[in-house]
Design an enzyme around this catalytic site. Structure first.
Site, mmCIF file in Angstrom:
data_model
loop_
_atom_site.group_PDB
_atom_site.id
_atom_site.type_symbol
_atom_site.label_atom_id
_atom_site.label_comp_id
_atom_site.label_asym_id
_atom_site.label_seq_id
_atom_site.Cartn_x
_atom_site.Cartn_y
_atom_site.Cartn_z
ATOM 1 N N LYS A 1 4.677 1.417 16.109
ATOM 2 C CA LYS A 1 5.688 1.202 15.070
ATOM 3 C C LYS A 1 5.774 2.399 14.128
ATOM 4 C CE LYS A 1 6.863 -1.969 11.273
ATOM 5 N NZ LYS A 1 6.390 -3.089 10.444
ATOM 6 N N GLN A 2 4.621 2.932 13.748
ATOM 7 C CA GLN A 2 4.585 4.029 12.789
ATOM 8 C C GLN A 2 3.294 4.818 12.976
ATOM 9 O OE1 GLN A 2 4.159 1.004 9.467
ATOM 10 N NE2 GLN A 2 3.122 2.713 8.510
ATOM 11 N N TRP B 1 0.817 -1.216 0.000
ATOM 12 C CA TRP B 1 0.000 0.000 0.000
ATOM 13 C C TRP B 1 0.849 1.264 0.000
ATOM 14 C CZ3 TRP B 1 -0.743 3.409 4.461
ATOM 15 C CH2 TRP B 1 0.076 3.092 5.550
ATOM 16 N N ASP B 2 2.156 1.102 0.170
ATOM 17 C CA ASP B 2 3.051 2.251 0.247
ATOM 18 C C ASP B 2 2.916 3.158 -0.976
ATOM 19 O OD1 ASP B 2 3.762 0.259 2.007
ATOM 20 O OD2 ASP B 2 5.904 0.402 1.674
ATOM 21 N N GLU C 1 1.582 -1.740 12.965
ATOM 22 C CA GLU C 1 1.554 -3.203 12.952
ATOM 23 C C GLU C 1 2.000 -3.815 14.276
ATOM 24 O OE1 GLU C 1 2.329 -3.852 8.171
ATOM 25 O OE2 GLU C 1 4.025 -3.766 9.544
#
Length: 755
Positions: free
Chosen positions: A585-586, A352-353, A481
């Site tokens: 994580k992000q 999906w990046d 995630e």
């Protein structure tokens, strides 16, 4: 270890413990193929040999969850292809191998301006002291071609010098199961000398097999041919000379690589031979000049210039170079994998990046057709996306988390069928392209089909909670995630609501298309009901959007409370401990507030940033850039610059201690996003471009180019003011801060920076 230079990435130390790291940094690509920066003469120590062909992949035989309905049948992965770069050297009968022979004056350099790789050193082998120079590039003019030149000067000794260019198809993946191989000779094609024709082995899943043909042409100076062979998976030629001090020899090697994706296998010998015949009519230097000119044309509209911070300058140019080496829109069947052509991690597939992080950059630094090719890629795979949804018993279309051909091919459930937010990112890319270009033709022809099917998926994936009187989405994984199988991820719910609202809006203006797609008033009314009553977790006391149900019940603590031995979490903690922790994580909630900045006040963004950023470990390469953009927006310039440095030099400085596995290609737009959208404050949605620029305190200035609706705009930000120059196109009205500014060719406009 990496020398600081604005247009070059170079190392001058041969460290056997860091060879894989260097090989990743020196990777080359041209959209059609790519290779890690392996030593042409071979290296006897730890090394990751890798050559990869775009669109060529294989289904791994490992099956996870095969006894459960809905799991993918296989895990797809890029396969290591024929080694096209090998040029072996023997001096006095001894192999020149820098792992084994003494060497000095080592220098390995990637020329970002011209797209070329050079390596020089002095070594002693077989009684000879040699000075060796390699020059290599993958052509962006003719992407099926690779060019190499090796030059050797004899400084001391007398004896025999041999150079052997070859093609080696006896290769395997670094992560291969039990030394599994993927290639076998193609028996149905009569190959010529100096040529390999190989096909991927049969597989039990019925996925396509690929034929790859590599053919080489060699020209020697000061050497004579002595031997040749053409085996099933290897072909080579040896050239030799008796040499003395002062002698110089050289060899040029051109390789053509064609695949069954573009040509029938029976035509491969003729196609490859024609490519080499055309290439051989001109010397190596002429092709190098063509390469430099082609890269110059790309840099004219893609370059970002930073004054006063050489490491920052090197970082962003390295990132832009690697991205444009991976993808430039020439083939609508292709997309962009997280590692590009630089390694095998993540299987080399599409994530999906692309839509979330790369589309905004490509829209601004290249012609619209480059981004349009990415949108066509997703539309082309709409039938497979429907298949993915049916696998889960759901309507509409579920675009894959990981794919080569549109069918989901990742075998971890928490990633594959819980991280469904990617559907929303694909829909948002359609909106971004439409608003940015002002061109509705894709939206009205193909885009609306994608939107309608994604909307149907969301309408089927939500459920009604009678107790809460709200629609909810359970059992998902958000962008963060480090939390799996959670309920009501704020980002996922917000995206789903937005997709339904936007698709309804688009169809309202296209009643004919709505009828063609079978979307009636009752279906759209249900979408509106979901939009009106979607549950979005929020805490009034804290004033923040809650990442998911139960997040606030965790033992909340900042990253600063951890010890040095705890980080990085993904290398120090068990997965169980990570999932129970509050560490992120992000960007998750903040990812949504970045994507839909126009929906929130600066105060809302500020509160959420202050709450979530201290708990974020940034162990995803995608994280720092989003935080940098938001930090710039809410008036935290020092934080924005800190996070820019992390994303710009992520691989050059090996922040995540994993660059040896390959570069973080799809996060490389992060440096551009941080400067253009963050420091420059650019927004591309709506009728006019918006800017709110500032200059970092330690910088003397920076500039970038923006391609927008037939114009090319140069934005030069200084310490106190910004100059907007229209390089091409009709006059353009932009917004700077809250005020309109008209820019015309020959009449730059200067505006004071934000405080």
């Amino acid at each position: 270890m990496v020398e600081i230079d604005p247009w070059e990435v170079a190392v001058t130390t041969l460290d056997p413990a860091r060879i894989r790291f260097v090989e990743s940094l020196m990777s080359l690509g041209n959209g059609h193929m790519g290779a890690r920066g392996n030593f042409e003469e071979g290296y006897g120590g730890d090394s990751h040999l890798g050559t990869y062909i775009a669109g060529v992949w294989f289904p791994d035989r490992t099956r996870v969850g095969w006894w459960k309905n809905g799991y993918p049948e296989y895990f797809g992965k890029v396969v290591n292809a024929v080694d096209i770069g090998a040029i072996r050297i023997r001096a006095g009968g001894e192999p020149v191998d820098l792992f084994a022979v003494p060497s000095s004056d080592f220098r390995f350099a990637l020329d970002l301006r011209r797209g070329c790789l050079t390596r020089t050193y002095r070594c002693e082998a077989g009684g000879l002291a040699l000075r060796v120079r390699f020059d290599r590039f993958l052509s962006i003019v003719t992407p099926e071609l690779s060019f190499q030149r090796v030059e050797i000067e004899v400084e001391e000794g007398e004896g025999t010098l041999e150079i052997t260019p070859l093609l080696d198809g006896d290769v395997h993946n670094l992560d291969a199961n039990y030394a599994e191989t993927f290639w076998e000779p193609e028996p149905g094609v009569e190959r010529r000398p100096g040529m390999l024709v190989m096909t991927t082995r049969p597989n039990p899943f019925g996925t396509p097999r690929f034929t790859v043909t590599a053919a080489m042409d060699t020209r020697a100076e000061g050497l004579e041919p002595t031997d040749a062979w053409d085996d099933a998976l290897s072909t080579g030629r040896t050239f030799a000379a008796t040499v003395a001090p002062g002698d110089r020899v050289a060899l040029d090697k051109a390789v053509a690589v064609v695949t069954s994706r573009d040509h029938e296998p029976r035509a491969h010998p003729a196609v490859a031979s024609a490519l080499l015949d055309a290439a051989s009519s001109r010397p190596h230097g002429a092709h190098r000049e063509d390469q430099a000119a082609a890269w110059s044309a790309r840099w004219e509209q893609a370059d970002v210039v930073i004054e006063g911070d050489p490491p920052a300058q090197q970082g962003i140019r390295f990132n832009i170079f690697q991205l444009l080496s991976t993808y430039y829109g020439e083939d609508e069947r292709l997309n962009i994998g997280p590692k590009g052509f630089t390694g095998e991690k993540y299987g080399g597939a599409t994530y999906w990046d692309t839509e979330a992080f790369l589309v905004p950059m490509y829209m601004s630094i290249a012609e619209p057709d480059v981004t349009l090719a990415l949108l066509h890629y997703r539309h082309r795979q709409l039938p497979q996306a429907r298949h993915n949804a049916r696998q889960q018993g759901l309507p509409g279309a579920l675009y894959p988390m990981v794919t080569f051909d549109g069918v989901e091919c990742h075998n971890e459930w928490e990633i594959t069928f819980e991280e469904i937010h990617r559907n929303g990112a694909i829909a948002h890319a359609i909106r971004y392209y439409t608003d940015y270009t002002g061109d509705r033709s894709y939206l009205e022809a193909e885009g609306v089909e994608v939107l309608a099917e994604i909307a149907r998926f969301w309408a089927g994936r939500v459920h009604w909670s009678a107790r809460a009187d709200r629609y909810m989405i359970h059992g998902v994984t958000g962008p963060n995630e480090y939390e799996n199988n959670i309920n009501n991820n704020w980002y996922t719910n917000y995206l789903a609501r937005w997709v339904l609202s936007y698709t309804d809006e688009v169809l309202a203006g296209l009643p004919g298309r709505a009828a063609e797609l079978g979307v009636d008033d009752a279906e759209r009314e249900r979408w509106r009901d979901i939009v009106a009553r979607m549950y979005l977790p929020h805490d009034d006391e804290l004033g923040v959007n809650v990442q998911h149900d139960g997040f606030l019940d965790k033992a909340l603590a900042p990253v600063s409370a951890l010890g040095e031995d705890d980080l990085p979490l993904n290398q120090r903690w068990s997965w169980d401990r990570i999932l129970r922790s509050p560490y992120i994580k992000q960007a998750d909630v903040l990812q949504g507030m970045y994507t839909f900045t126009e929906d929130f006040t600066m105060e809302e963004i500020r509160r959420n940033f202050a709450f979530y950023e201290p708990m974020t470990v940034h162990e995803s390469s995608l994280s720092a850039s989003i935080h940098s953009v938001l930090a710039a927006a809410i008036g935290m310039p020092e934080k924005a610059v800190e996070l820019y440095s992390r994303t710009a030099r992520l691989d050059l400085d090996n922040y995540n201690n994993d660059t040896e596995d390959g570069l973080h290609i799809t996060s490389m737009s992060g440096a551009w996003l941080a400067i253009v959208q963050g420091f420059g404050g650019m927004r591309g949605l709506g009728e006019r471009l918006r800017f709110a620029p500032f200059c970092p305190e330690d910088w003397q200035g920076y500039s970038f180019m923006i391609r927008y609706r037939g114009r090319l705009l140069r934005v030069a930000v200084g310490p106190s003011s910004t100059e907007f120059t229209l390089v091409e196109g009709e006059p353009l009205e932009i917004l700077v801060g809250d005020g309109p500014v008209t820019v015309e060719q020959g009449a730059p406009a200067s505006v004071a920076n934000r405080a």
